[in-house]
Design an enzyme around this catalytic site. Structure first.
Site, PDB file in Angstrom:
ATOM      1  N   SER A 141      20.871  13.169 -21.062  1.00 61.43           N
ATOM      2  CA  SER A 141      20.086  14.396 -21.145  1.00 61.43           C
ATOM      3  C   SER A 141      19.131  14.519 -19.945  1.00 61.43           C
ATOM      4  O   SER A 141      19.583  14.609 -18.807  1.00 61.43           O
ATOM      5  CB  SER A 141      19.335  14.441 -22.475  1.00 61.43           C
ATOM      6  OG  SER A 141      18.756  15.714 -22.681  1.00 61.43           O
ATOM      7  N   ASP A 181      25.837  14.349 -21.222  1.00 64.50           N
ATOM      8  CA  ASP A 181      25.334  15.668 -21.598  1.00 64.50           C
ATOM      9  C   ASP A 181      24.001  15.977 -20.908  1.00 64.50           C
ATOM     10  O   ASP A 181      22.943  16.061 -21.565  1.00 64.50           O
ATOM     11  CB  ASP A 181      25.201  15.825 -23.112  1.00 64.50           C
ATOM     12  CG  ASP A 181      25.373  17.290 -23.533  1.00 64.50           C
ATOM     13  OD1 ASP A 181      26.217  17.976 -22.931  1.00 64.50           O
ATOM     14  OD2 ASP A 181      24.666  17.748 -24.445  1.00 64.50           O
ATOM     15  N   HIS A 240      24.580  17.252 -29.010  1.00 69.12           N
ATOM     16  CA  HIS A 240      23.977  16.660 -27.808  1.00 69.12           C
ATOM     17  C   HIS A 240      24.100  15.138 -27.830  1.00 69.12           C
ATOM     18  O   HIS A 240      24.502  14.509 -26.840  1.00 69.12           O
ATOM     19  CB  HIS A 240      22.512  17.095 -27.760  1.00 69.12           C
ATOM     20  CG  HIS A 240      21.842  16.902 -26.435  1.00 69.12           C
ATOM     21  ND1 HIS A 240      22.424  17.234 -25.223  1.00 69.12           N
ATOM     22  CD2 HIS A 240      20.603  16.424 -26.128  1.00 69.12           C
ATOM     23  CE1 HIS A 240      21.579  16.979 -24.239  1.00 69.12           C
ATOM     24  NE2 HIS A 240      20.471  16.479 -24.756  1.00 69.12           N
TER      25      HIS A 240
END
Length: 450
Positions: A157, A181, A251
């Site tokens: 992330s 991601d 996610h």
């Protein structure tokens, strides 16, 4: 005399405790997040000698850590936004699996002070500061003899963009960046210098699992993997009634998929394609450009395809997964030829059987067209791999509840495994009733049918 013996034992116990002291990831809570945290970087070292006991590294004195062997490769794990302040649940598993695969230094970059904040914008702001700190540490490693090409950054992330900033600070000389991601909010639409991009390391591989919410939509690396199209991961909640997991499940699935690739339970082969729809249609099954290795496999071992990918330029690939581990699916090309007079539309479900094990694939992303003496090519994704198929079950469904039932007269069906070099399986002259399952024993296809 007894007192001296007692003191000696006590001192020994203290030394043992000191020797066994383990440094752990910073544990904060929602209170810290509401107050807000300032950036503070802690680097926790794990090696095969201390795989479950972290050692806090000094930012100024590497000689204080003889177990930090700079002749080994070094992998940095960089987490993302921590709105509740809790440690990532996957840190221990990821560290242990990396060490099981390679004799490396694993360094967990703990920037929980800085990532724990209900104000996401402050956490984004802190990514630059975290990157500057980590850059200085890696430069110190280089001064002590470490090779930048042997450094691997795994960023999750916001951690993916921190990895990119570090790589850019070091002029793209880092060996590899793996981005799981990468965060989308505040980074989408920004120029390359303000986010991760393929020039930040010698090789950049990226996984996308939540492009319609928390993740980044566009390609960022030398190869970008889009699991299940990059959205709506199987097994994740579909409604708000599921609470927080509704927002974060897609996610976080990126980390779970990467853990599976390290575990080597099975492999997820990905196919280069311009869109997920074309991928599901089976329009992108040609892997000739990758040579004998075939289409690339997602995850830790993607470096096997590194040289080809660097030559090809940016490559966008797709693969599908199961709802839970093991996530990998097995791909088959299925070719169906019918001899019905009229065109038929419908869906096919196929089951492969061997020794009590069953693998299932349903081709239902859209209604398929079946026309007389015309080969209909389908892309079937099975939930598991069957090493030797002894029986096949086949079901045809029109999906029309209120319209007349049709039968599909199959002249030939051919199944080709896309992950192994083996002879396709065939069957001839099958009559399929609407929504009725037919079982048969497959036969190796004749040479003329290849």
């Amino acid at each position: 005399m007894f007192l001296w013996q007692y003191l000696i034992l006590l001192l020994t116990a203290v030394q043992i405790c000191k020797a066994q002291r383990c440094d752990k990831f910073t544990h904060l809570n929602l209170g810290h997040a509401f107050i807000g945290t300032s950036i503070r970087i802690r680097l926790l070292l794990y090696t095969r000698e201390n795989g479950t006991c972290g050692t806090l590294l000094s930012h100024s004195n590497l000689s204080a850590h003889p177990q930090f062997n700079l002749s080994r490769p070094t992998t940095f794990i960089i987490h993302g936004y921590r709105p509740t302040g809790s440690p990532p649940v996957w840190i221990k598993n990821l560290t242990e699996l990396l060490l099981a695969r390679e004799d490396t230094n694993v360094v967990v970059v703990d920037w929980n002070h800085g990532a724990a904040n209900v104000n996401y914008l402050k956490a984004v702001e802190n990514t630059r500061k975290a990157a500057a700190n980590l850059t200085a540490f890696i430069e110190m490693m280089k001064e002590h003899g470490a090779s930048l090409s042997s450094i691997h950054l795994i960023g999750i992330s916001l951690g993916a963009h921190i990895s990119g900033f570090v790589g850019a600070n070091l002029n793209g000389s880092i060996g590899r960046i793996t981005a799981l991601d990468p965060a989308g909010p505040q980074f989408t639409g920004t120029p390359p210098e303000d986010r991760l991009d393929s020039t930040d390391a010698r090789f950049v591989d990226v996984l996308h699992t939540d492009i319609d919410a928390l993740g980044f939509r566009e390609p960022l690396g030398h190869i970008d993997f889009y699991a299940n199209g990059g959205t709506d991961q199987p097994g994740c909640p579909k409604t708000l009634f599921s609470g927080g997991s509704y927002f974060k499940c897609d996610h976080q699935r990126s980390v779970s998929l990467y853990l599976d690739s390290l575990n080597q339970m099975c492999v997820s082969r990905a196919f280069p394609c311009s869109s997920y729809s074309d991928f599901l249609d089976g329009s992108c099954l040609n892997c000739d450009q990758f040579g004998a290795a075939g289409c690339p496999v997602f995850g830790y071992d993607i470096t096997r395809w590194k040289n080809v990918l660097l030559r090809l330029g940016q490559t966008k690939t797709f693969f599908t997964t199961n709802a839970k581990s093991p996530f990998c699916m097995t791909s088959y090309r299925v070719e169906v030829m019918i001899w019905n007079k009229d065109v038929r539309w419908g869906y096919i479900t196929i089951k492969l059987h061997y020794n009590g094990t069953e693998a299932v694939a349903t081709v239902d992303h859209k209604s398929s067209k079946f026309k007389k003496y015309t080969e209909t090519k389908l892309f079937a994704q099975f939930d598991k791999d069957i090493q030797s198929v002894e029986k096949v079950s086949l079901k045809f469904s029109t999906g029309n509840v209120f319209k007349p039932k049709y039968k599909l007269r199959v002249l030939r069906i051919r199944l080709t495994h896309l992950g192994r070099e083996e002879r396709p399986l065939c069957r001839y002259d099958i009559l399929l009733g609407d929504n009725s399952e037919v079982n048969f024993r497959p036969l190796p296809c004749e040479e003329s049918n290849f």
